[in-house]
Each structure stands twice: as C-alpha cells, then as structure tokens.
Design a protein around this motif. Structure first.
Motif, PDB file in Angstrom:
ATOM      1  N   ALA A 121      60.917  26.797   8.197  1.00  0.00           N
ATOM      2  CA  ALA A 121      61.968  27.327   7.325  1.00  0.00           C
ATOM      3  C   ALA A 121      62.159  28.817   7.573  1.00  0.00           C
ATOM      4  N   ASP A 122      61.063  29.545   7.733  1.00  0.00           N
ATOM      5  CA  ASP A 122      61.156  30.986   7.951  1.00  0.00           C
ATOM      6  C   ASP A 122      61.907  31.298   9.247  1.00  0.00           C
ATOM      7  N   ARG A 123      61.585  30.585  10.319  1.00  0.00           N
ATOM      8  CA  ARG A 123      62.273  30.832  11.589  1.00  0.00           C
ATOM      9  C   ARG A 123      63.755  30.489  11.493  1.00  0.00           C
ATOM     10  N   MET A 124      64.069  29.377  10.826  1.00  0.00           N
ATOM     11  CA  MET A 124      65.472  29.006  10.674  1.00  0.00           C
ATOM     12  C   MET A 124      66.203  30.053   9.836  1.00  0.00           C
TER      13      MET A 124
ATOM     14  N   ARG B 196      69.105  30.774   1.061  1.00  0.00           N
ATOM     15  CA  ARG B 196      68.675  30.891  -0.344  1.00  0.00           C
ATOM     16  C   ARG B 196      67.961  29.621  -0.805  1.00  0.00           C
ATOM     17  N   ILE B 197      68.515  28.460  -0.438  1.00  0.00           N
ATOM     18  CA  ILE B 197      67.906  27.181  -0.823  1.00  0.00           C
ATOM     19  C   ILE B 197      66.550  27.014  -0.148  1.00  0.00           C
ATOM     20  N   LEU B 198      66.481  27.240   1.170  1.00  0.00           N
ATOM     21  CA  LEU B 198      65.216  27.074   1.883  1.00  0.00           C
ATOM     22  C   LEU B 198      64.138  28.007   1.336  1.00  0.00           C
TER      23      LEU B 198
ATOM     24  N   MET C  87      62.519  20.288   5.360  1.00  0.00           N
ATOM     25  CA  MET C  87      63.989  20.297   5.279  1.00  0.00           C
ATOM     26  C   MET C  87      64.601  21.039   6.463  1.00  0.00           C
ATOM     27  N   ALA C  88      63.971  22.141   6.895  1.00  0.00           N
ATOM     28  CA  ALA C  88      64.472  22.882   8.053  1.00  0.00           C
ATOM     29  C   ALA C  88      64.421  22.012   9.307  1.00  0.00           C
ATOM     30  N   ARG C  89      63.339  21.257   9.490  1.00  0.00           N
ATOM     31  CA  ARG C  89      63.248  20.353  10.643  1.00  0.00           C
ATOM     32  C   ARG C  89      64.287  19.246  10.542  1.00  0.00           C
TER      33      ARG C  89
END
Length: 137
Positions: free
Chosen positions: A38-41, A90-92, A103-105
């Motif tokens: 999530a952080d990378r995305m 914001r959601i992530l 969720m990011a994946r």
C-alpha cells in the motif's frame, strides 16, 4: 485478490525464466505483484498526482470558457486524476496495513490484467443503475 473478482491463473514459467522477480528498486515502478505494498502504491499515486497538478497549472478557471476546448478538457481530466488519486491514497492509508497491502495488490492485479478494470467498472455501473457513457458521434 477476491475470488469473485477474477479467476486465478496458473502460469508455467518457460525454461530459463526466473522463478522470482528481481528485488524492488526503491521508488521504481511496481512491475510485479510481489513488489506491491500500500505504501509503495500510495507513493506512486502521489507522485503521479503531483505531475498532473504541475501540468494543470497552465490554464486558469477564467481562461476555460469553452467546455469542448482541448485545454479545458485536459485541465478537468488532470483535476479528476488528482482527486481520484487522492481518494485511493486516503482510503489505503486509513486501512490497517495488512488489509491495505492486500487491497493494493488486488488493485494492481486488476490494472495488470488489462481487462478487469473495464469489466468491473461495467458491473459497478450496472449495480448503480448508471448508463453507458455517451461516445462522440
């Protein structure tokens, strides 16, 4: 990825192909699902949004008179991209880290598939009772 979203494909590597992706280069593109967090995305989305903000600085609202003018359309496309990127970031960032990474994946796999995004948007539009977008004649 949710089972009801896409099917899992089994890929057989060709002889000589690596069995694992190369290490992630910090700040680089997310080329493999194994690199996605999530952080990378979020970092990539923020970086992309910042580029759109810079692109959108040319015209001002007072100079955008004609909604069909290419400059006007670019301005509003840029603003939409920034807002949608902000929403996803914001959601992530509000989710617990393990769920956010999952969720990011899931999002990345939909992007990578190429068709899933459009298929799911079509399904969501049907669920929300929205009509197919009008196309230029």
């Amino acid at each position: 990825m949710r089972a009801d979203v896409t099917e899992t494909l089994t890929e057989t590597p060709l002889p000589g192909m690596p069995t694992a992706p190369p290490p992630y280069a910090d700040g680089g593109p997310l080329l493999y699902v194994e690199h996605v967090t999530a952080d990378r995305m979020c970092r990539l989305l923020v970086e992309g949004a910042q580029r759109w903000i810079d692109e959108g600085k040319g015209p001002t609202m007072s100079s955008l008179k004609d909604k069909d003018d290419p400059q006007t359309r670019l301005y509003f496309a840029a603003q939409s991209t920034v807002l949608y990127s902000f929403a996803l970031v914001r959601i992530l960032r509000s989710l617990p880290s393990l769920l956010a990474d999952q969720m990011a994946r899931d999002v990345w796999e939909c992007w990578d598939d190429g068709g899933t995004v459009y298929e799911l948007l079509w399904e969501y539009a049907e669920e929300y009772g929205q009509h197919e977008p009008k196309t230029a004649a």
